[in-house]
Design a protein around this motif. Structure first.
Motif, PDB file in Angstrom:
ATOM      1  N   TYR A  40       2.078  -7.094  -0.160  1.00 22.11           N
ATOM      2  CA  TYR A  40       1.403  -6.686   1.072  1.00 22.11           C
ATOM      3  C   TYR A  40       0.866  -7.898   1.819  1.00 22.11           C
ATOM      4  O   TYR A  40       0.985  -7.991   3.039  1.00 22.11           O
ATOM      5  CB  TYR A  40       0.257  -5.717   0.782  1.00 22.11           C
ATOM      6  CG  TYR A  40      -0.465  -5.318   2.053  1.00 22.11           C
ATOM      7  CD1 TYR A  40       0.090  -4.382   2.919  1.00 22.11           C
ATOM      8  CD2 TYR A  40      -1.665  -5.938   2.413  1.00 22.11           C
ATOM      9  CE1 TYR A  40      -0.544  -4.052   4.112  1.00 22.11           C
ATOM     10  CE2 TYR A  40      -2.301  -5.611   3.601  1.00 22.11           C
ATOM     11  CZ  TYR A  40      -1.734  -4.666   4.443  1.00 22.11           C
ATOM     12  OH  TYR A  40      -2.345  -4.358   5.622  1.00 22.11           O
ATOM     13  N   GLU A  59       0.147  -4.253  -8.000  1.00 23.77           N
ATOM     14  CA  GLU A  59      -0.230  -2.872  -8.279  1.00 23.77           C
ATOM     15  C   GLU A  59       0.350  -1.933  -7.225  1.00 23.77           C
ATOM     16  O   GLU A  59       0.262  -2.212  -6.028  1.00 23.77           O
ATOM     17  CB  GLU A  59      -1.750  -2.723  -8.294  1.00 23.77           C
ATOM     18  CG  GLU A  59      -2.445  -3.567  -9.348  1.00 23.77           C
ATOM     19  CD  GLU A  59      -3.959  -3.441  -9.287  1.00 23.77           C
ATOM     20  OE1 GLU A  59      -4.641  -4.144 -10.032  1.00 23.77           O
ATOM     21  OE2 GLU A  59      -4.451  -2.635  -8.458  1.00 23.77           O
ATOM     22  N   PHE A  60       0.956  -0.837  -7.699  1.00 25.77           N
ATOM     23  CA  PHE A  60       1.349   0.196  -6.728  1.00 25.77           C
ATOM     24  C   PHE A  60       1.256   1.581  -7.347  1.00 25.77           C
ATOM     25  O   PHE A  60       1.372   1.765  -8.562  1.00 25.77           O
ATOM     26  CB  PHE A  60       2.733  -0.063  -6.131  1.00 25.77           C
ATOM     27  CG  PHE A  60       3.898  -0.029  -7.085  1.00 25.77           C
ATOM     28  CD1 PHE A  60       4.586   1.152  -7.331  1.00 25.77           C
ATOM     29  CD2 PHE A  60       4.351  -1.191  -7.705  1.00 25.77           C
ATOM     30  CE1 PHE A  60       5.683   1.184  -8.170  1.00 25.77           C
ATOM     31  CE2 PHE A  60       5.455  -1.171  -8.549  1.00 25.77           C
ATOM     32  CZ  PHE A  60       6.126   0.029  -8.787  1.00 25.77           C
ATOM     33  N   LYS A  61       0.991   2.543  -6.475  1.00 26.71           N
ATOM     34  CA  LYS A  61       0.897   3.947  -6.872  1.00 26.71           C
ATOM     35  C   LYS A  61       2.268   4.578  -6.690  1.00 26.71           C
ATOM     36  O   LYS A  61       2.840   4.557  -5.593  1.00 26.71           O
ATOM     37  CB  LYS A  61      -0.146   4.663  -6.014  1.00 26.71           C
ATOM     38  CG  LYS A  61      -0.332   6.139  -6.347  1.00 26.71           C
ATOM     39  CD  LYS A  61      -1.383   6.752  -5.423  1.00 26.71           C
ATOM     40  CE  LYS A  61      -1.543   8.244  -5.687  1.00 26.71           C
ATOM     41  NZ  LYS A  61      -2.553   8.841  -4.770  1.00 26.71           N
ATOM     42  N   SER A 110      -2.139  -7.177  -4.100  1.00 24.39           N
ATOM     43  CA  SER A 110      -0.711  -7.092  -3.760  1.00 24.39           C
ATOM     44  C   SER A 110      -0.261  -8.312  -2.988  1.00 24.39           C
ATOM     45  O   SER A 110      -0.618  -8.490  -1.820  1.00 24.39           O
ATOM     46  CB  SER A 110      -0.424  -5.831  -2.937  1.00 24.39           C
ATOM     47  OG  SER A 110       0.907  -5.834  -2.459  1.00 24.39           O
ATOM     48  N   THR A 115       3.326   3.143  -3.066  1.00 23.92           N
ATOM     49  CA  THR A 115       2.449   2.489  -2.093  1.00 23.92           C
ATOM     50  C   THR A 115       1.694   1.365  -2.788  1.00 23.92           C
ATOM     51  O   THR A 115       1.066   1.588  -3.836  1.00 23.92           O
ATOM     52  CB  THR A 115       1.432   3.491  -1.507  1.00 23.92           C
ATOM     53  OG1 THR A 115       2.128   4.590  -0.924  1.00 23.92           O
ATOM     54  CG2 THR A 115       0.589   2.814  -0.434  1.00 23.92           C
ATOM     55  N   TYR A 135       0.322   4.799 -11.950  1.00 25.13           N
ATOM     56  CA  TYR A 135      -0.087   3.499 -11.424  1.00 25.13           C
ATOM     57  C   TYR A 135       0.709   2.433 -12.175  1.00 25.13           C
ATOM     58  O   TYR A 135       0.655   2.353 -13.396  1.00 25.13           O
ATOM     59  CB  TYR A 135      -1.593   3.297 -11.564  1.00 25.13           C
ATOM     60  CG  TYR A 135      -2.366   4.187 -10.637  1.00 25.13           C
ATOM     61  CD1 TYR A 135      -2.641   3.792  -9.329  1.00 25.13           C
ATOM     62  CD2 TYR A 135      -2.783   5.460 -11.051  1.00 25.13           C
ATOM     63  CE1 TYR A 135      -3.330   4.629  -8.455  1.00 25.13           C
ATOM     64  CE2 TYR A 135      -3.465   6.300 -10.188  1.00 25.13           C
ATOM     65  CZ  TYR A 135      -3.739   5.879  -8.887  1.00 25.13           C
ATOM     66  OH  TYR A 135      -4.403   6.719  -8.031  1.00 25.13           O
ATOM     67  N   SER A 147      -1.182  -0.990  -3.714  1.00 25.13           N
ATOM     68  CA  SER A 147      -2.632  -0.789  -3.712  1.00 25.13           C
ATOM     69  C   SER A 147      -3.279  -1.913  -4.511  1.00 25.13           C
ATOM     70  O   SER A 147      -2.613  -2.612  -5.270  1.00 25.13           O
ATOM     71  CB  SER A 147      -2.987   0.564  -4.337  1.00 25.13           C
ATOM     72  OG  SER A 147      -2.504   0.642  -5.671  1.00 25.13           O
ATOM     73  N   GLY A 148      -4.584  -2.059  -4.354  1.00 19.43           N
ATOM     74  CA  GLY A 148      -5.271  -3.101  -5.109  1.00 19.43           C
ATOM     75  C   GLY A 148      -4.764  -4.479  -4.724  1.00 19.43           C
ATOM     76  O   GLY A 148      -4.525  -4.785  -3.550  1.00 19.43           O
ATOM     77  N   THR A 166       2.975  -1.584   3.254  1.00 19.41           N
ATOM     78  CA  THR A 166       2.298  -0.772   2.243  1.00 19.41           C
ATOM     79  C   THR A 166       3.293  -0.024   1.360  1.00 19.41           C
ATOM     80  O   THR A 166       3.021   0.200   0.179  1.00 19.41           O
ATOM     81  CB  THR A 166       1.347   0.244   2.897  1.00 19.41           C
ATOM     82  OG1 THR A 166       2.086   1.043   3.836  1.00 19.41           O
ATOM     83  CG2 THR A 166       0.212  -0.463   3.619  1.00 19.41           C
ATOM     84  N   SER A 167       4.437   0.359   1.914  1.00 14.50           N
ATOM     85  CA  SER A 167       5.407   1.110   1.117  1.00 14.50           C
ATOM     86  C   SER A 167       6.205   0.161   0.226  1.00 14.50           C
ATOM     87  O   SER A 167       6.595  -0.933   0.633  1.00 14.50           O
ATOM     88  CB  SER A 167       6.357   1.897   2.020  1.00 14.50           C
ATOM     89  OG  SER A 167       7.054   1.042   2.900  1.00 14.50           O
TER      90      SER A 167
END
Length: 220
Positions: A157, A136-138, A154, A149, A94, A151-152, A163-164
């Motif tokens: 986003y 944040e990204f995974k 962003s 991706t 993360y 997440s949280g 998302t990518s």
């Protein structure tokens, strides 16, 4: 009558010019993008090194104005701080990032932006004073494959509904050593010049390059 006729002729000519601007070929847009990147390199006295030189320097750039060009992607990278952690191996991470995204090209035909415009950001480009939440990204690493991706929280986003994580953002992680740190001096940090093909969905659609400054911190 002559004046009316002249007015309509001028109006048609203006419409024709606007149509020509919007109907540029992909090749023409790519050429203009390359010109914008080259202009930035020249105006900022940037020294470009190849990948062989970069590897011979232990995957470091040795000056503020030295950038390595990754030919396959067209991304230019300056390593400001490699980080104080360990190289990433296969697994899931993360990542929390601070970033600035800046336009490198003036476009007033299909989109409205000037070179130098800040498109989105969650940090100040000139100092380590941060505000808001980190991006944040995974991240998933498998051999030489890196995917991410958002997440949280962003802003990327929220801005682009994407998302990518752009491939231009992921490329530096092959060479950095991110850690979990609160120190602005120790956090892994890079500058990037990213062509449309490695950028956001909007950059890819309209064919324009961006400058990024990005930090990478390990999260949870």
């Amino acid at each position: 009558m002559k004046r009316i006729h002249l007015f309509f002729m001028l109006a048609l000519a203006a419409l024709g010019m606007q149509s020509c601007n919007n109907d540029k070929t992909y090749a023409e847009k790519k050429e203009e993008e390359a010109d914008a990147i080259n202009k930035y390199l020249l105006e900022n006295d940037i020294k470009v090194i190849d990948e062989n030189t970069f590897f011979s320097q232990d995957t470091m750039t040795l000056a503020d104005n030295e950038y390595v060009l990754f030919k396959e992607s067209g991304v230019y990278m300056n390593v400001m701080q490699r980080g104080v952690g360990s190289p990433l191996t296969d697994g899931t991470y993360y990542i929390e990032s601070r970033f600035v995204e800046m336009a490198l090209q003036t476009r007033n035909d299909d989109i409205q932006m000037e070179a130098g415009d800040t498109l989105t950001a969650n940090m100040h480009i000139n100092n380590p004073t941060y505000w808001g939440y980190p991006e944040e990204f995974k991240l998933t690493v498998s051999g030489t494959s890196y995917s991410g991706t958002f997440s949280g929280v962003s802003q990327m986003y929220d801005t682009y509904e994407q998302t990518s994580v752009p491939t231009g953002w992921l490329l530096p992680l092959q060479y950095l050593k991110p850690s979990r740190t609160n120190s602005s001096e120790d956090v892994a940090r890079v500058r990037l010049l990213v062509p449309h093909s490695a950028g956001t969905v909007t950059a890819s659609r309209y064919v324009y390059p961006c400058y990024y400054e990005i930090t990478y911190n390990l999260g949870r």
